[in-house]
Design a protein around this motif. Structure first.
Motif, mmCIF file in Angstrom:
data_model
loop_
_atom_site.group_PDB
_atom_site.id
_atom_site.type_symbol
_atom_site.label_atom_id
_atom_site.label_comp_id
_atom_site.label_asym_id
_atom_site.label_seq_id
_atom_site.Cartn_x
_atom_site.Cartn_y
_atom_site.Cartn_z
ATOM 1 N N TYR A 21 24.023 40.510 50.511
ATOM 2 C CA TYR A 21 24.125 42.060 50.412
ATOM 3 C C TYR A 21 25.390 42.831 50.619
ATOM 4 O O TYR A 21 25.547 43.690 50.211
ATOM 5 C CB TYR A 21 22.963 42.272 51.691
ATOM 6 N N THR A 22 26.134 42.255 51.635
ATOM 7 C CA THR A 22 27.414 43.025 51.898
ATOM 8 C C THR A 22 28.441 43.160 50.764
ATOM 9 O O THR A 22 28.885 44.137 50.424
ATOM 10 C CB THR A 22 28.132 42.088 53.045
ATOM 11 N N ALA A 23 28.470 41.775 49.934
ATOM 12 C CA ALA A 23 29.511 41.629 48.690
ATOM 13 C C ALA A 23 28.890 42.827 47.924
ATOM 14 O O ALA A 23 29.684 43.402 47.089
ATOM 15 C CB ALA A 23 29.264 40.398 48.250
ATOM 16 N N ASP B 244 33.901 44.047 39.938
ATOM 17 C CA ASP B 244 32.828 44.737 40.522
ATOM 18 C C ASP B 244 33.344 43.874 42.096
ATOM 19 O O ASP B 244 33.074 44.457 43.201
ATOM 20 C CB ASP B 244 31.236 44.473 40.420
ATOM 21 N N LEU B 245 33.473 42.642 41.898
ATOM 22 C CA LEU B 245 33.182 41.864 43.124
ATOM 23 C C LEU B 245 34.675 41.102 43.671
ATOM 24 O O LEU B 245 34.550 40.324 44.793
ATOM 25 C CB LEU B 245 32.243 40.751 43.235
ATOM 26 N N GLU B 246 35.714 41.342 42.726
ATOM 27 C CA GLU B 246 36.851 40.569 43.205
ATOM 28 C C GLU B 246 37.424 40.722 44.565
ATOM 29 O O GLU B 246 37.469 42.206 45.168
ATOM 30 C CB GLU B 246 38.055 41.384 42.335
ATOM 31 N N GLY B 247 37.758 39.862 45.093
ATOM 32 C CA GLY B 247 38.270 39.909 46.706
ATOM 33 C C GLY B 247 36.954 39.815 47.616
ATOM 34 O O GLY B 247 37.346 39.728 48.980
ATOM 35 N N ARG B 248 35.748 39.974 47.091
ATOM 36 C CA ARG B 248 34.597 39.997 48.132
ATOM 37 C C ARG B 248 33.764 38.866 47.961
ATOM 38 O O ARG B 248 32.823 38.639 48.781
ATOM 39 C CB ARG B 248 33.699 41.229 47.473
ATOM 40 N N ILE B 249 33.901 37.814 47.083
ATOM 41 C CA ILE B 249 33.301 36.797 47.124
ATOM 42 C C ILE B 249 34.325 35.444 46.797
ATOM 43 O O ILE B 249 35.534 35.860 46.270
ATOM 44 C CB ILE B 249 32.437 36.631 45.648
ATOM 45 N N ALA B 250 33.899 34.225 46.989
ATOM 46 C CA ALA B 250 34.886 33.277 47.069
ATOM 47 C C ALA B 250 35.218 32.696 45.792
ATOM 48 O O ALA B 250 36.452 32.555 45.443
ATOM 49 C CB ALA B 250 34.146 31.755 47.915
ATOM 50 N N ALA B 251 34.173 32.788 44.792
ATOM 51 C CA ALA B 251 34.747 32.249 43.379
ATOM 52 C C ALA B 251 33.704 32.676 42.506
ATOM 53 O O ALA B 251 32.810 33.033 42.795
ATOM 54 C CB ALA B 251 34.710 30.858 43.345
ATOM 55 N N VAL B 252 34.181 32.486 41.123
ATOM 56 C CA VAL B 252 33.516 32.839 40.224
ATOM 57 C C VAL B 252 33.604 31.604 38.999
ATOM 58 O O VAL B 252 34.728 31.266 38.740
ATOM 59 C CB VAL B 252 33.478 34.084 39.286
ATOM 60 N N ILE B 253 32.693 30.941 38.498
ATOM 61 C CA ILE B 253 32.898 29.911 37.523
ATOM 62 C C ILE B 253 32.928 30.570 36.096
ATOM 63 O O ILE B 253 31.924 31.269 35.750
ATOM 64 C CB ILE B 253 31.756 28.911 37.701
ATOM 65 N N ASP B 254 33.745 30.478 35.396
ATOM 66 C CA ASP B 254 34.004 31.295 34.170
ATOM 67 C C ASP B 254 33.272 30.389 33.122
ATOM 68 O O ASP B 254 33.904 29.331 32.615
ATOM 69 C CB ASP B 254 35.207 31.691 33.841
ATOM 70 N N SER B 255 32.141 30.853 32.466
ATOM 71 C CA SER B 255 31.675 30.264 31.211
ATOM 72 C C SER B 255 31.310 30.837 30.327
ATOM 73 O O SER B 255 30.370 30.735 29.447
ATOM 74 C CB SER B 255 30.141 29.552 31.877
ATOM 75 N N GLY B 256 32.275 31.971 30.102
ATOM 76 C CA GLY B 256 32.136 33.068 28.950
ATOM 77 C C GLY B 256 30.840 33.651 29.135
ATOM 78 O O GLY B 256 30.627 34.122 30.263
ATOM 79 N N ALA B 257 30.408 34.104 27.966
ATOM 80 C CA ALA B 257 29.425 35.369 27.881
ATOM 81 C C ALA B 257 27.893 34.510 28.060
ATOM 82 O O ALA B 257 27.735 33.611 27.736
ATOM 83 C CB ALA B 257 29.387 35.897 26.596
ATOM 84 N N ALA B 258 27.178 35.293 28.990
ATOM 85 C CA ALA B 258 25.833 34.550 29.200
ATOM 86 C C ALA B 258 24.839 34.920 28.032
ATOM 87 O O ALA B 258 25.154 35.897 27.188
ATOM 88 C CB ALA B 258 25.132 35.728 30.223
ATOM 89 N N ARG B 259 24.013 34.117 27.525
ATOM 90 C CA ARG B 259 23.657 34.258 26.119
ATOM 91 C C ARG B 259 22.236 35.372 26.066
ATOM 92 O O ARG B 259 22.415 35.749 25.048
ATOM 93 C CB ARG B 259 22.802 32.857 26.056
#
Ligand code: AMP
Ligand code: MG
Length: 319
Positions: A49-51, A158-173
């Motif tokens: 909720y914070t992020a 939106d969330l750079e610096g607010r979350i630990a990581a994102v897994i980059d899997s390209g575009a959601a289908r």
């Protein structure tokens, strides 16, 4: 700094270990990118909720590796079992009564007696769920009020610096959110249209009531009766009267069996993590002691305090 992880065995292992340590990780599902936390960890759920900067504790969808794991936390009826057999893994979320022994944090369900469960189909989401071995609570990985993200770059915008990581899997289908079906009552209700069409659901279980999209978005947050304790709730109080239990915040010095402090240190994340459990516990204790009210200390209205105050205002609203 938010890590951008590769969608491979190493990236998934790293993401799983971050999640198990209470960190937030965004990952692709077949609908949109989700912002995941270990659903059993109330602090991690509060951090979602914070992020996102969510001004309210909307209940979150909990994701599972398979139907058996999902149904370990909720009570499925025949309709749920039939739908799960046809549409899971896939973009269908079922709202079902929470099991008493479920380890899902009450904050993930915003204190409701139900849990929204889903088994995603996307390979990355599935691999992450298996690797982490925990249920993952995940709303869409965007800032509050912003568009749902369908790429890792949307997430980072939106969330750079607010979350630990994102897994980059390209575009959601699909790019559509999951269809949400509420099976907690006698008549199935569609709370949100999404990736699975209502006709497909009707073909399996018959009659479904459709709730308007606007209503669906606000409905859970508006279910005041589900949220409100039996006692009168008095906000911004300095101290309890003799007929009130006390919900404290910060070093207020109030102690006793009918007092719960959300965070002696005045930490809003800690307070959010225990809010619903504290309200339920105070309600039970106050009822047992015949008290008619719950007095609540002032809680700062910034960060997660906005969502906490929104929730408390609903609890205090006249019914
Ligand atoms: P999002 O997190 O943005 O994908 O939105 C999740 C949606 O699921 C919200 O509209 C919530 O209101 C809904 N939802 C989650 N849990 C429940 C629940 N227990 N009862 C009703 N709706 C729920
Ligand atoms: Mg959303």
């Amino acid at each position: 700094m938010t890590l951008r992880l590769r969608d491979d065995a190493e990236g998934i292992a790293q993401a799983a270990s971050l999640l198990c340590n209470g960190q937030l990780v965004a990952f692709a599902t077949e609908t949109v990118y989700g912002l995941g936390a270990d659903a059993r960890n109330a602090q991690a759920v509060a951090a979602i909720y914070t992020a996102k900067g969510r001004p309210r504790f909307n209940p979150l969808i909990c994701h599972f590796a398979d139907g058996a794991e999902a149904f370990a936390h909720v009570t499925p009826d025949e309709r749920a079992a039939a739908l799960a057999a046809v549409f899971w893994p896939g973009p269908l979320t079922l709202v079902l009564p929470r099991r008493a022994d479920s380890t899902i944090a009450t904050l993930a369900g915003a204190g409701l007696p139900t849990v929204a469960v889903r088994v995603p189909a996307h390979e990355t989401a599935r691999a992450l769920l298996r690797a982490a071995g925990v249920p993952i609570a995940a709303p869409s990985a965007n800032g509050s009020g912003r568009l749902s993200p369908t790429t890792a770059s949307h997430v980072l915008a939106d969330l750079e610096g607010r979350i630990a990581a994102v897994i980059d899997s390209g575009a959601a289908r699909v790019g559509l959110e999951s269809t949400i079906l509420d099976l907690s009552g006698a008549r199935p209700r569609m709370l949100r249209p999404g990736g699975i069409a209502i006709e497909e659901l009707i073909a399996v279980i018959g009659d479904i009531e459709i709730i308007g999209a606007d209503e669906a978005v606000i409905a859970p947050g508006m279910m005041v009766s589900h949220y409100a304790p039996r006692q009168t709730v008095r906000l911004d109080a300095r101290a309890p009267t003799s007929s009130e239990a006390w919900l404290g915040f910060g070093p207020d010095g109030v102690t006793g069996a009918l007092m719960i402090n959300l965070s002696e240190a005045g930490d809003l994340t800690e307070a959010a993590a225990s809010l619903f459990d504290a309200l339920h516990a105070l309600e039970a204790r106050a009822t047992a002691q015949g008290l008619t009210g719950i007095a609540v200390a002032p809680i700062p209205c910034h960060g997660l305090g906005v969502a906490i105050n929104d929730r408390l205002a609903r609890a205090a609203a006249p019914r």
